[in-house]
Design a protein around this motif. Structure first.
Motif, short mmCIF file in Angstrom:
data_model
loop_
_atom_site.label_atom_id
_atom_site.label_comp_id
_atom_site.label_asym_id
_atom_site.label_seq_id
_atom_site.Cartn_x
_atom_site.Cartn_y
_atom_site.Cartn_z
N UNK A 1 0.83 -1.21 0.00
CA UNK A 1 0.00 0.00 0.00
C UNK A 1 0.86 1.26 0.00
N UNK A 2 1.96 1.26 0.78
CA UNK A 2 2.77 2.46 0.91
C UNK A 2 3.70 2.68 -0.28
N UNK A 3 3.86 1.64 -1.13
CA UNK A 3 4.90 1.65 -2.13
C UNK A 3 4.78 2.73 -3.18
N UNK A 4 3.55 3.17 -3.50
CA UNK A 4 3.40 4.13 -4.59
C UNK A 4 3.37 5.58 -4.10
N UNK A 5 3.77 5.82 -2.88
CA UNK A 5 3.81 7.19 -2.36
C UNK A 5 4.92 7.98 -3.04
N UNK A 6 4.68 9.26 -3.19
CA UNK A 6 5.70 10.16 -3.74
C UNK A 6 6.64 10.59 -2.63
N UNK A 7 7.92 10.31 -2.81
CA UNK A 7 8.92 10.53 -1.75
C UNK A 7 9.72 11.80 -2.02
N UNK A 8 9.90 12.66 -1.03
CA UNK A 8 10.71 13.87 -1.22
C UNK A 8 12.17 13.53 -1.50
N UNK A 9 12.87 14.46 -2.12
CA UNK A 9 14.31 14.34 -2.28
C UNK A 9 15.04 15.03 -1.13
N UNK A 10 14.37 16.01 -0.53
CA UNK A 10 14.93 16.72 0.63
C UNK A 10 13.82 17.50 1.29
N UNK A 11 14.01 17.83 2.56
CA UNK A 11 13.00 18.59 3.30
C UNK A 11 13.66 19.72 4.08
N UNK A 12 12.82 20.70 4.44
CA UNK A 12 13.28 21.84 5.24
C UNK A 12 12.22 22.12 6.29
N UNK A 13 12.60 22.04 7.56
CA UNK A 13 11.65 22.15 8.67
C UNK A 13 11.46 23.60 9.11
N UNK A 14 10.20 24.04 9.12
CA UNK A 14 9.82 25.33 9.69
C UNK A 14 9.05 25.09 11.00
N UNK A 15 9.34 25.91 12.01
CA UNK A 15 8.57 25.92 13.24
C UNK A 15 7.62 27.12 13.20
N UNK A 16 6.33 26.85 12.96
CA UNK A 16 5.36 27.92 12.87
C UNK A 16 4.77 28.23 14.25
N UNK A 17 4.54 29.51 14.50
CA UNK A 17 3.91 29.98 15.73
C UNK A 17 3.47 31.42 15.49
N UNK A 18 2.96 32.08 16.52
CA UNK A 18 2.37 33.41 16.32
C UNK A 18 3.39 34.44 15.81
N UNK A 19 4.66 34.26 16.13
CA UNK A 19 5.68 35.19 15.67
C UNK A 19 6.33 34.76 14.35
N UNK A 20 6.00 33.55 13.89
CA UNK A 20 6.46 33.09 12.58
C UNK A 20 5.29 32.35 11.93
N UNK A 21 4.27 33.12 11.46
CA UNK A 21 3.08 32.52 10.86
C UNK A 21 3.31 32.16 9.39
N UNK A 22 2.31 31.60 8.77
CA UNK A 22 2.38 31.23 7.36
C UNK A 22 2.70 32.44 6.48
N UNK A 23 2.21 33.59 6.87
CA UNK A 23 2.42 34.80 6.07
C UNK A 23 3.89 35.15 5.93
N UNK A 24 4.71 34.76 6.90
CA UNK A 24 6.15 35.03 6.83
C UNK A 24 6.78 34.25 5.68
N UNK A 25 6.29 33.05 5.46
CA UNK A 25 6.82 32.23 4.36
C UNK A 25 6.26 32.70 3.03
N UNK A 26 4.96 33.01 3.02
CA UNK A 26 4.33 33.46 1.78
C UNK A 26 4.86 34.84 1.36
N UNK A 27 4.85 35.79 2.31
CA UNK A 27 5.25 37.15 2.00
C UNK A 27 6.75 37.37 1.96
N UNK A 28 7.50 36.45 2.56
CA UNK A 28 8.95 36.61 2.61
C UNK A 28 9.70 35.90 1.52
N UNK A 29 8.98 35.42 0.51
CA UNK A 29 9.58 34.71 -0.62
C UNK A 29 10.42 33.52 -0.17
N UNK A 30 10.00 32.88 0.93
CA UNK A 30 10.80 31.78 1.44
C UNK A 30 10.61 30.50 0.64
#
Length: 975
Positions: free
Chosen positions: A1-30
């Motif tokens: 069942x798991x075999x056909x999943x799309x696997x990343x080549x690399x990942x980057x971890x963000x810690x979101x919270x009130x001082x680093x919301x989604x808008x920081x990534x969207x508006x900051x060209x991250x």
């Protein structure tokens, strides 16, 4: 069942919270920044609504909506569109094991349980022991939030009955305790209305409300049977109608009367004994038991996350609970905006049946994704040394703590173990063997912070023993002692007996090892017959449907959910802070008693990851981590501390000299003690910012504040001189003053910086190798936020400080411009780039060189995706004077080959001198044999230096290969 999943080549971890919301990534060209860096998938911290001000998101209060402090579903959709425009995926951290209940009013499900108890339509959501063995508290959920014993709280009038209205046209009576708002059991409304009438608020309109309230049975239901689903639903509908009627009954003109009457009720009889007051009687009739917070250290009747009372365990084995908790997740999957969406599962060992959960999750994912594909799933499973991930789990691997510790281990000089153990014993006074310390700390946890869990488990075992002629004579205390011994001796986090009650061969072996260890280490007061009884209970396999077998399985299931938290709290949050041998070894999932990792063993582990048809999981899609939000120390900090294993003689001299120099800075004798002082010096060596001099007092003070916060945590976690529940203010303050004093002593700081400079320089070289190996080995490399440049962080909250992304974006642009890379050809390198790269190495402290190496290796993974996701792993042999310093291997797939040559153990080569770099002639006659992997591809290009190398001879000289950098990544495909 798991075999056909799309696997990343690399990942980057963000810690979101009130001082680093989604808008920081969207508006900051991250997103653009990550794409340019070489990242293929954004890896997000939990996004479901959490407690107000949560800095991590693991205290989810509402699974169905995006955390408003972080953003909106619309913003999440916009982020998805931006990721999709770069063909990037999304890996989301989710928390199926527990919910945050610290913000009572913010968690409507928990509030409903507190209001209606056993009769709540959500009562089956939480792992609550409704019959907790004490008749006076049966079917009442404990709420240990009071600052004193409840009698004192009542006498002081700190519990107040209030009337509140909400925006959805309902009103309710609540009990307020400072900022906490607790519901009132609905059947109590009848008596409250009667009291209001007696105090002057005689409102005829309330009669209908009183009548509805009188029709409700108390929270415990009627009789001994749990209310049916239909009964719970009917009650919920009646309560909702009653609250709406209450809102209609109390008009604007009546509100003041009601408030005034409630004030009289709250003030009535303050001088009377508590049992004579209405508020006291009301509190005792609730579906919850308000109590002193310290009571939770002795008894608690709901499962929690570890020993955190504000995180209540969920019954994810229940289909309704599962569907509710994943509603938002499946909505995101169904959206279809992303090329791929994966999940990271927090604390799977807390689930009653992890395998069944993963099966259900994958089946649901295929239903909700437009492509009907399996979901890429990683689990935060802590594997002990040599423990494989379960082969029957429908997951793709772990979040990488196993990889982290194995990789870190190859940078530890195993030859220094004996010397460092002697120094730890002689200076720090720690000569206890690790196995004994581990056992002692786990027992401490079970008899202190996790005593309620041990009591609950013992009750289940007692029920079982009462049904067995061979166990009926065992006392509760005797059974408790036996469980303490067995759990303390458990060699892994847990076993995985499923709903069918069957044990795998692996589980049987684990139990056998645990019992052997328990018998060897047991306290003389523990009855060996009790151990035999526990062993039989854990190992029995029966298909009979008997009361005994049902009780046995209930015990086994609860036992499995207990061993993991005890291990985590005993090792990671206690023993790791007591064992300062080499603090870089005290890492999540690590074994500080296993001093370093043989290079040959590391190679074999990597080879095993790509073998087809093995007994365990195919681990090519597992995560390769080096830093996370939970690590005790960042990757670069560990790299520095590892260097101490190369220079034990100098470390010995320094630690003794520093202790002598700083003795007069101790304002209280023994504070810090030698173990804490040993711990402190390693921490300062690891965390010191690059280039910080003894003259920069302001920056040194800032470092001191961070270290003081860290030492507070380390002292309380060690549970020797201070505790979270019993703070030793005198000792802690003396340690803080010591830190301030030594950092204000320029003579000592100047002396300290001599050794720190050696660790700083050598640690940076080691980090470059670590970065390359992480990216090139089988698995999915993850970059924790900010770690594409140097990051010297300690455990949370230090590792969750704001990241300067403006600096990182600027640095990446500068790096790409320097080497001539372009957006369409990210691996292109201009003529003469090698001199620019050499300049980066010379100016290592600015972090550009780590950014460069990270970018090049990640872009290579994108360019050679098939090779890195499917290719072989082949160790290469080194020869010559520095052969033991070489880490070399090849990755091959079809006609493509990548050869990695990296180095380690730099201390006696560079000797802390930036001008003496580990490049070129310093490698002498050291060479790597490449004959078996070069084949007909004789000319390779170094992705890092841009230079080409002829490998026709079958060997490559490090003096030539490593002329620019101490690492090389050779590609058979000329870029």
């Amino acid at each position: 069942m798991k075999g056909d999943a799309s696997v990343p080549l690399s990942t980057y971890r963000f810690q979101f919270h009130k001082d680093f919301p989604l808008s920081k990534v969207i508006g900051g060209d991250l997103v653009d920044y990550l794409n340019k860096l070489g990242i293929t998938d954004l890896y997000s911290s939990p996004l479901q609504q959490a407690s107000p001000g949560s800095g991590h998101g693991y205290d989810v209060t509402n699974h169905t909506v995006v955390n408003p402090e972080v953003g909106t579903f619309e913003q999440l959709t916009e982020l998805s569109r931006r990721l999709a425009s770069h063909n990037m995926g999304f890996l989301l951290d989710i928390v199926p094991n527990h919910m945050g209940i610290g913000d009572i009013q913010g968690n409507t499900i928990w509030t409903d349980v507190l209001e209606n108890g056993w009769s709540s339509k959500y009562s089956h959501f939480f792992d609550i022991d409704w019959a907790n063995g004490s008749s006076k508290h049966d079917r009442r959920v404990m709420v240990p939030i009071l600052g004193d014993h409840i009698g004192s709280i009542l006498d002081k009038g700190e519990l107040k009955l209030e009337y509140v209205e909400s925006d959805d046209d309902v009103a309710a009576f609540v009990v307020k305790y400072w900022s906490n708002t607790l519901p009132v059991e609905p059947s109590c409304y009848a008596d409250i209305i009667q009291q209001l009438s007696a105090q002057g608020a005689n409102l005829p309109s309330l009669e209908a409300v009183r009548s509805l309230a009188s029709s409700l049975t108390p929270h415990g239901g009627s009789g001994g049977q749990a209310p049916s689903k239909e009964e719970r639903t009917n009650r919920s509908n009646t309560v909702l109608k009653m609250k709406k009627d209450l809102r209609q009954a109390v008009g604007d003109a009546d509100r003041a009367k009601v408030q005034g009457a409630l004030e009289k009720i709250n003030n009535a009889g303050k001088d009377q004994p508590s049992k004579g007051r209405f508020i006291d009687q009301l509190v005792n009739r609730q579906a919850y038991r308000l109590c002193f917070w310290r009571v939770a250290g002795e008894e608690l009747n709901y499962r929690r996350f570890f020993d955190i009372t504000s995180l209540a365990g969920l019954r994810m084995e229940d289909k309704e609970v599962f569907e509710h908790a994943h509603e938002l997740i499946f909505k995101m999957m169904s959206n279809g905006a992303l090329p791929r969406m994966g999940l990271r599962l927090d604390h799977p060992d807390g689930l009653m049946f992890p395998k069944e959960y993963f099966d259900r999750l994958q089946a649901a994912a295929q239903t909700h994704t437009p492509q009907g594909r399996a979901c890429y799933v990683l689990v935060e499973k802590i594997l002990q040394m040599g423990e494989p991930i379960r082969a029957d789990w429908q997951v793709h691997g772990t979040v990488g703590y196993d990889f982290m510790n194995f990789l870190n281990g190859i940078f530890v000089s195993r030859d220094s173990e004996k010397t460092l153990r002697h120094l730890m014993a002689d200076f720090a006074g720690v000569d206890q063997k690790w196995v004994a310390m581990e056992n002692e700390c786990k027992k401490l946890i079970m008899t202190s912070s996790m005593k309620p869990e041990l009591t609950s488990l013992t009750k289940r075992l007692e029920v079982l023993s009462s049904m067995d002629p061979h166990g009926v004579d065992f006392t509760f205390e005797g059974l408790r002692r036996g469980l303490v011994e067995v759990i303390a001796a458990f060699p892994v986090y847990r076993t995985y007996v499923g709903e069918d009650g069957k044990l795998t061969k692996d589980d049987q072996e684990v139990v056998a090892r645990a019992m052997k260890n328990a018998r060897a280490l047991r306290d003389p007061d523990t009855d060996s017959n009790v151990l035999d009884f526990i062993e039989r209970a854990l190992l029995a396999q029966s298909s009979e449907k008997s009361a005994y077998e049902t009780a046995r399985l209930q015990f086994v299931f609860k036992f499995q959910q207990t061993t993991g938290p005890v291990t985590a709290k005993g090792l990671e949050d206690t023993a790791f802070y007591r064992f300062p041998l080499l603090t870089s070894l005290c890492e999540v999932g690590g074994d500080p008693d296993h001093f370093g990792v043989e290079l040959d063993k590391f190679h074999k582990l990597m080879q095993a990851r790509v073998k087809e048809g093995g007994a365990g999981q195919d681990e090519r899609a597992t995560m390769n981590s080096t830093s996370t939000h939970d690590t005790k120390r960042s990757e670069d900090m560990r790299a520095r501390i590892n260097v101490l294993s190369e220079i034990t003689g100098e470390w010995d001299q320094c630690i003794r000299r520093w202790s002598s120099m700083n003795e007069h800075h101790k304002t209280t004798k023994g504070s810090p003690d030698n173990r804490e002082e040993y711990f402190l010096y390693q921490t300062l060596l690891g965390v010191w910012p690059p280039g910080l001099t003894a003259d920069d007092s302001a920056s040194i003070q800032a470092v001191g504040e961070r270290v003081k916060n860290y030492m507070q945590k380390s002292m309380r976690e060690a549970k020797l001189n201070s505790f979270w529940t019993k703070v030793n203010e005198e000792h802690e303050q003396a340690v803080y003053k010591f830190i301030v004093n030594i950092l204000g002593d320029k003579a000592w700081v100047s002396d300290f910086l001599k050794l720190q400079h050696v660790l700083s320089v050598c640690g940076m070289y080691s980090s470059l190798t670590q970065t390359v190996v992480k990216a090139m080995t089988p698995g999915v490399p993850d970059t924790y936020q900010g770690c594409e440049m140097w990051d010297y962080s300690m455990v949370d909250p230090d590792n969750r400080r704001p990241v300067d992304y403006d600096l990182r974006k600027k640095t990446l642009d500068t790096v790409l411009s320097a080497v001539g890379s372009e957006s369409g050809t990210p691996l292109k390198m201009a003529a003469g780039a090698s001199s620019k790269i050499a300049a980066m190495l010379k100016n290592m402290p600015d972090g550009a060189i780590k950014m460069f190496v990270t970018n090049r290796t990640l872009q290579l993974r994108k360019a050679e995706a098939e090779l890195f996701q499917n290719g072989s792993y082949e160790p290469l042999e080194a020869s010559g004077k520095h052969a033991n310093r070489v880490v070399a291997f090849a990755r091959r797939y079809k006609d493509r080959t990548v050869i990695v040559v990296a180095t380690r153990f730099f201390a006696d080569i560079v000797q802390g001198d930036l001008s003496r770099q580990p490049v070129g002639d310093v490698w002498g006659d050291t060479a790597v044999s490449v004959a078996k992997v070069a084949n007909d591809k004789k000319t390779f290009q170094d992705v890092l230096s841009g230079q080409t190398h002829d490998l026709a001879s079958g060997t490559v000289s490090l003096s030539k290969l490593l002329g620019t950098l101490p690492v090389a990544v050779l590609s058979s495909h000329i870029l």
